[in-house]
Design a protein around this motif. Sequence first.
Motif, PDB file in Angstrom:
ATOM      1  N   LYS A 231       3.483   3.529   1.986  1.00 15.40           N
ATOM      2  CA  LYS A 231       1.877   2.942   1.800  1.00 15.40           C
ATOM      3  C   LYS A 231       1.915   3.108   0.280  1.00 15.40           C
ATOM      4  O   LYS A 231       1.562   2.377  -0.692  1.00 15.40           O
ATOM      5  N   ILE A 232       2.458   3.725  -0.299  1.00 15.56           N
ATOM      6  CA  ILE A 232       3.004   3.719  -1.828  1.00 15.56           C
ATOM      7  C   ILE A 232       3.590   2.459  -2.289  1.00 15.56           C
ATOM      8  O   ILE A 232       2.067   1.921  -3.230  1.00 15.56           O
ATOM      9  N   SER A 233       4.123   1.645  -1.945  1.00  9.75           N
ATOM     10  CA  SER A 233       4.393   0.744  -2.883  1.00  9.75           C
ATOM     11  C   SER A 233       3.798  -0.510  -2.131  1.00  9.75           C
ATOM     12  O   SER A 233       3.214  -0.926  -2.569  1.00  9.75           O
ATOM     13  N   LEU A 234       2.429  -1.090  -0.618  1.00  8.55           N
ATOM     14  CA  LEU A 234       2.008  -1.359  -0.528  1.00  8.55           C
ATOM     15  C   LEU A 234       0.110  -1.578  -1.276  1.00  8.55           C
ATOM     16  O   LEU A 234       0.265  -1.975  -1.986  1.00  8.55           O
ATOM     17  N   GLU A 235       0.232  -0.180  -1.902  1.00 11.80           N
ATOM     18  CA  GLU A 235      -1.349   0.052  -2.562  1.00 11.80           C
ATOM     19  C   GLU A 235      -1.162  -0.389  -3.634  1.00 11.80           C
ATOM     20  O   GLU A 235      -1.731  -0.732  -4.143  1.00 11.80           O
ATOM     21  N   HIS A 236       0.309  -0.023  -4.296  1.00 12.36           N
ATOM     22  CA  HIS A 236       0.503  -0.751  -5.512  1.00 12.36           C
ATOM     23  C   HIS A 236       0.365  -2.219  -5.550  1.00 12.36           C
ATOM     24  O   HIS A 236       0.030  -2.604  -6.307  1.00 12.36           O
ATOM     25  N   ILE A 237       1.361  -3.266  -3.818  1.00 12.33           N
ATOM     26  CA  ILE A 237       1.574  -4.386  -4.394  1.00 12.33           C
ATOM     27  C   ILE A 237      -0.192  -5.058  -4.168  1.00 12.33           C
ATOM     28  O   ILE A 237      -0.299  -6.114  -4.782  1.00 12.33           O
ATOM     29  N   HIS A 238      -1.018  -4.581  -3.867  1.00 17.69           N
ATOM     30  CA  HIS A 238      -2.203  -5.126  -3.590  1.00 17.69           C
ATOM     31  C   HIS A 238      -2.638  -5.105  -4.781  1.00 17.69           C
ATOM     32  O   HIS A 238      -3.878  -5.908  -5.114  1.00 17.69           O
ATOM     33  N   ARG A 239      -3.169  -3.572  -5.522  1.00 19.18           N
ATOM     34  CA  ARG A 239      -3.213  -3.336  -6.537  1.00 19.18           C
ATOM     35  C   ARG A 239      -3.073  -4.716  -7.724  1.00 19.18           C
ATOM     36  O   ARG A 239      -3.473  -5.259  -8.378  1.00 19.18           O
ATOM     37  N   VAL A 240      -1.330  -4.610  -7.550  1.00 22.18           N
ATOM     38  CA  VAL A 240      -1.159  -6.279  -8.450  1.00 22.18           C
ATOM     39  C   VAL A 240      -2.187  -7.587  -7.895  1.00 22.18           C
ATOM     40  O   VAL A 240      -2.528  -8.195  -8.482  1.00 22.18           O
ATOM     41  N   MET A 241      -1.846  -7.667  -6.344  1.00 26.29           N
ATOM     42  CA  MET A 241      -2.579  -8.971  -5.745  1.00 26.29           C
ATOM     43  C   MET A 241      -4.136  -9.102  -6.371  1.00 26.29           C
ATOM     44  O   MET A 241      -4.196  -9.957  -6.429  1.00 26.29           O
ATOM     45  N   ASP A 242      -4.811  -7.579  -6.454  1.00 26.16           N
ATOM     46  CA  ASP A 242      -5.731  -8.348  -6.791  1.00 26.16           C
ATOM     47  C   ASP A 242      -6.447  -8.687  -8.702  1.00 26.16           C
ATOM     48  O   ASP A 242      -7.174  -9.414  -8.662  1.00 26.16           O
ATOM     49  N   ARG A 243      -5.063  -7.983  -9.339  1.00 25.95           N
ATOM     50  CA  ARG A 243      -5.601  -8.205 -10.328  1.00 25.95           C
ATOM     51  C   ARG A 243      -5.168  -9.593 -10.734  1.00 25.95           C
ATOM     52  O   ARG A 243      -5.309 -10.862 -12.183  1.00 25.95           O
ATOM     53  N   LEU A 244      -4.475  -9.940  -9.674  1.00 29.69           N
ATOM     54  CA  LEU A 244      -4.056 -11.959  -9.405  1.00 29.69           C
ATOM     55  C   LEU A 244      -4.484 -12.589  -9.049  1.00 29.69           C
ATOM     56  O   LEU A 244      -4.440 -13.957  -9.334  1.00 29.69           O
ATOM     57  N   LYS A 245      -6.264 -11.759  -8.752  1.00 31.20           N
ATOM     58  CA  LYS A 245      -6.688 -12.510  -7.564  1.00 31.20           C
ATOM     59  C   LYS A 245      -6.082 -13.617  -7.194  1.00 31.20           C
ATOM     60  O   LYS A 245      -5.921 -14.743  -6.457  1.00 31.20           O
ATOM     61  N   ILE A 246      -5.067 -13.092  -6.078  1.00 28.27           N
ATOM     62  CA  ILE A 246      -4.600 -13.458  -4.851  1.00 28.27           C
ATOM     63  C   ILE A 246      -4.776 -12.747  -4.028  1.00 28.27           C
ATOM     64  O   ILE A 246      -4.648 -11.321  -3.485  1.00 28.27           O
ATOM     65  N   SER A 247      -4.106 -13.212  -2.348  1.00 29.77           N
ATOM     66  CA  SER A 247      -4.876 -12.673  -1.041  1.00 29.77           C
ATOM     67  C   SER A 247      -4.668 -13.357   0.026  1.00 29.77           C
ATOM     68  O   SER A 247      -3.958 -14.705   0.027  1.00 29.77           O
ATOM     69  N   THR A 248      -3.573 -12.850   0.640  1.00 25.05           N
ATOM     70  CA  THR A 248      -3.462 -13.427   2.600  1.00 25.05           C
ATOM     71  C   THR A 248      -4.236 -12.626   3.406  1.00 25.05           C
ATOM     72  O   THR A 248      -4.641 -11.947   3.870  1.00 25.05           O
ATOM     73  N   ASP A 249      -4.839 -13.672   4.293  1.00 25.93           N
ATOM     74  CA  ASP A 249      -5.095 -13.167   5.383  1.00 25.93           C
ATOM     75  C   ASP A 249      -3.848 -12.627   5.953  1.00 25.93           C
ATOM     76  O   ASP A 249      -4.844 -11.184   6.809  1.00 25.93           O
ATOM     77  N   TYR A 250      -3.024 -12.866   6.154  1.00 27.27           N
ATOM     78  CA  TYR A 250      -2.221 -11.770   7.114  1.00 27.27           C
ATOM     79  C   TYR A 250      -0.981 -11.065   5.812  1.00 27.27           C
ATOM     80  O   TYR A 250      -0.636 -11.877   5.486  1.00 27.27           O
ATOM     81  N   GLU A 251      -0.130 -10.124   7.341  1.00 27.54           N
ATOM     82  CA  GLU A 251       0.379  -9.548   5.369  1.00 27.54           C
ATOM     83  C   GLU A 251       1.536  -8.694   7.078  1.00 27.54           C
ATOM     84  O   GLU A 251       1.723  -7.916   7.266  1.00 27.54           O
ATOM     85  N   LEU A 252       2.261 -10.064   7.664  1.00 23.54           N
ATOM     86  CA  LEU A 252       3.401  -9.928   8.709  1.00 23.54           C
ATOM     87  C   LEU A 252       4.763  -9.905   7.609  1.00 23.54           C
ATOM     88  O   LEU A 252       4.935 -10.369   7.972  1.00 23.54           O
ATOM     89  N   GLY A 253       5.052  -9.179   7.864  1.00 22.69           N
ATOM     90  CA  GLY A 253       6.332  -8.499   7.070  1.00 22.69           C
ATOM     91  C   GLY A 253       7.862  -8.572   7.968  1.00 22.69           C
ATOM     92  O   GLY A 253       7.442  -8.463   9.418  1.00 22.69           O
ATOM     93  N   GLU A 254       8.832  -8.566   7.255  1.00 22.28           N
ATOM     94  CA  GLU A 254       9.840  -8.436   8.096  1.00 22.28           C
ATOM     95  C   GLU A 254      10.551  -7.380   9.162  1.00 22.28           C
ATOM     96  O   GLU A 254      10.182  -7.585   9.942  1.00 22.28           O
ATOM     97  N   ALA A 255       9.381  -6.186   8.767  1.00 25.39           N
ATOM     98  CA  ALA A 255       9.694  -5.402   9.774  1.00 25.39           C
ATOM     99  C   ALA A 255       8.477  -5.488  10.939  1.00 25.39           C
ATOM    100  O   ALA A 255       9.566  -5.098  12.104  1.00 25.39           O
ATOM    101  N   PHE A 256       7.836  -6.148  11.311  1.00 25.17           N
ATOM    102  CA  PHE A 256       6.509  -6.256  11.983  1.00 25.17           C
ATOM    103  C   PHE A 256       7.765  -6.879  12.634  1.00 25.17           C
ATOM    104  O   PHE A 256       7.776  -7.512  14.059  1.00 25.17           O
ATOM    105  N   PHE A 257       9.171  -7.849  12.257  1.00 26.39           N
ATOM    106  CA  PHE A 257       9.520  -9.360  13.220  1.00 26.39           C
ATOM    107  C   PHE A 257      10.523  -8.759  13.706  1.00 26.39           C
ATOM    108  O   PHE A 257      11.711  -9.114  14.414  1.00 26.39           O
ATOM    109  N   ALA A 258      11.455  -7.400  13.002  1.00 27.05           N
ATOM    110  CA  ALA A 258      12.902  -6.671  13.514  1.00 27.05           C
ATOM    111  C   ALA A 258      13.520  -7.115  14.749  1.00 27.05           C
ATOM    112  O   ALA A 258      14.204  -7.487  15.332  1.00 27.05           O
ATOM    113  N   ALA A 259      12.132  -6.005  15.568  1.00 25.08           N
ATOM    114  CA  ALA A 259      12.514  -5.978  17.121  1.00 25.08           C
ATOM    115  C   ALA A 259      12.204  -7.471  17.902  1.00 25.08           C
ATOM    116  O   ALA A 259      12.911  -7.687  18.162  1.00 25.08           O
TER     117      ALA A 259
END
Length: 559
Positions: A231-259
């Motif tokens: 959560k801490i990390s993701l909030e930070h990533i979003h803050r930076v992406m907001d400043r960079l004015k970039i975004s994505t439709d999905y956020e399916l990371g490695e953890a989502f795909f491990a199993a």
Amino acid sequence: MDSRISQIVKQLFAVDVAVHLTRPNSEFGDYATNVALTLASQLGMNPRVIAEKIADELHKTDNSVAAEVAGPGFINLRVSAKYLADALQSAWSDDYGSNNNGAGKTVVVEYPSPNMAKPYSVGHLRPGNQGWAVKRLMEVTGWKVITDNHLGDYGAPFGIWVTGFLHFSSEETLAKDGVYELGRVYIATKKALKDEQERGETALADEVQAWLIKLEQGDEQAKDFSLRFNKISLEHIHRVMDRLKISTDYELGEAFFAARGKAAVQRLLDDGVAVKNDDNSIIVPLEEYGFEVPLLVQKSNGAALYATTDLATILYREENWHPDRVIYCVGAEQQFYFTQLFAMAKKLGIKTDLYHLWFGTIDQKNDDGTRAKMSSRKGVVLMEELLNQAEAKARQVVGERTVSDDDIAKIALGAIKFSDFTSDRRTNILFDWDSIFALTGFSGPYIQYAAVRVNKILHDITAGDGDRADYDYTAEKVVIAKLLDYPETVQLAARDLEPHKVATYLYELARDLNRYYETTRIDESTSGARRARIELLAKVSQVFTHGLGLLGIEVPSQM
Ligand code: ARG
């Protein structure tokens, strides 16, 4: 005019040919074509003779075109400014530059995919910039675009985080410094692991592995840590992406795909595509694709790794999104990995065009003149610090003028992002504060300034309703010809996935425009000329906004 020449060829020689016009050096003409050379062998004729016949026919039918045959059979064409102005008018639309070449096709674009364990660093600047530009290029050429942020949120970093946190940190510092504390802990723990390894011990490393296994087994405490840190990390990533004015439709990371990945590996084993080694690790042999090295898809201890999650990612996208193409925006270091991964996909019968959009590093000049990957005294350059510094620079550039914070952020980002597109993405770029803010050079702010200036003229001077029917556009010819080049520039940039072509174009447009101002006054012209000029500048403004937008750069309202 290309289609006019095709018509003439058809009429004279009864063959169909696509005519491609190029832009020669202006002393030779406005456009040129080598169509006579390409037809020569097919028609069994001397190319010069073919060229002469085409030129004659053009002169007979169109008195605004002067054609001249040069060399072995090139046709140089000179047209009147008015002719170009009419051509521009008929090509014009609200989304001039966009096309529909990709209609009916779906592309997944993956960026910026940072890793969770550490603060967002300059290492993920290019994936974001290039990814966003490619997404925009695909969008304006008619593709259906799905964007996905493939977060690095799984694997060793989690174990390192928890172990490190328990040994080297505290709840207080974590509450105070957030992701920066997680980053510090990560680095400190990596170092401790290395020291331990040198001593020939494994206690800390075992702890790291134990936490990873706990997480996989769904242990409550491990899950709790994972959720909090993520959560801490993701909030930070979003803050930076907001400043960079970039975004994505999905956020399916490695953890989502491990199993999912482990299940997929099991299926590959069952199907005989994957092979289990004596140590229980699992590989996919790729000899038939020219790789001596197989792809490791599961570790000997049963843990999923990068390729495991990527395997599942490919399958998931196929099943859910049915893409025609997937573009991975990831640095050059991972080239070998992706060629292996894509070979595995082929082996699985996947036909989708999987494309690794790679790029070079961001370098800096050190004090001693040597060139190296960008870093700071403290280690990696943090994205938030870089953006703060860029905003301070932008303030310096605008000097005394009152410019809003919003515009300052746009100028800062314009400078940083544009530098990413100043050369082919495959080259390593040299990051240098002075040149990226140079108001006289190949920089974002130079083009933003040109756009702001046009917009100011459009704001200050009204077009009026003068009669522009007889206006000859001689003064504007270069600018008009440049605007006519824009759709092809976008088309080529999209075809080759090379956004820097748009950057070069915008620079040339800004330069041509500045030369135009030196010779022509907009406000002192007769009413017909003024209207023609203002209407043209409105088109220039539209192209600046469209083109900079492709690069993820906005036009400030003031600078
Ligand atoms: N997180 C990775 C890195 O920073 C990039 C992920 C790239 N995408 C992928 N599907 N492997 O190196």
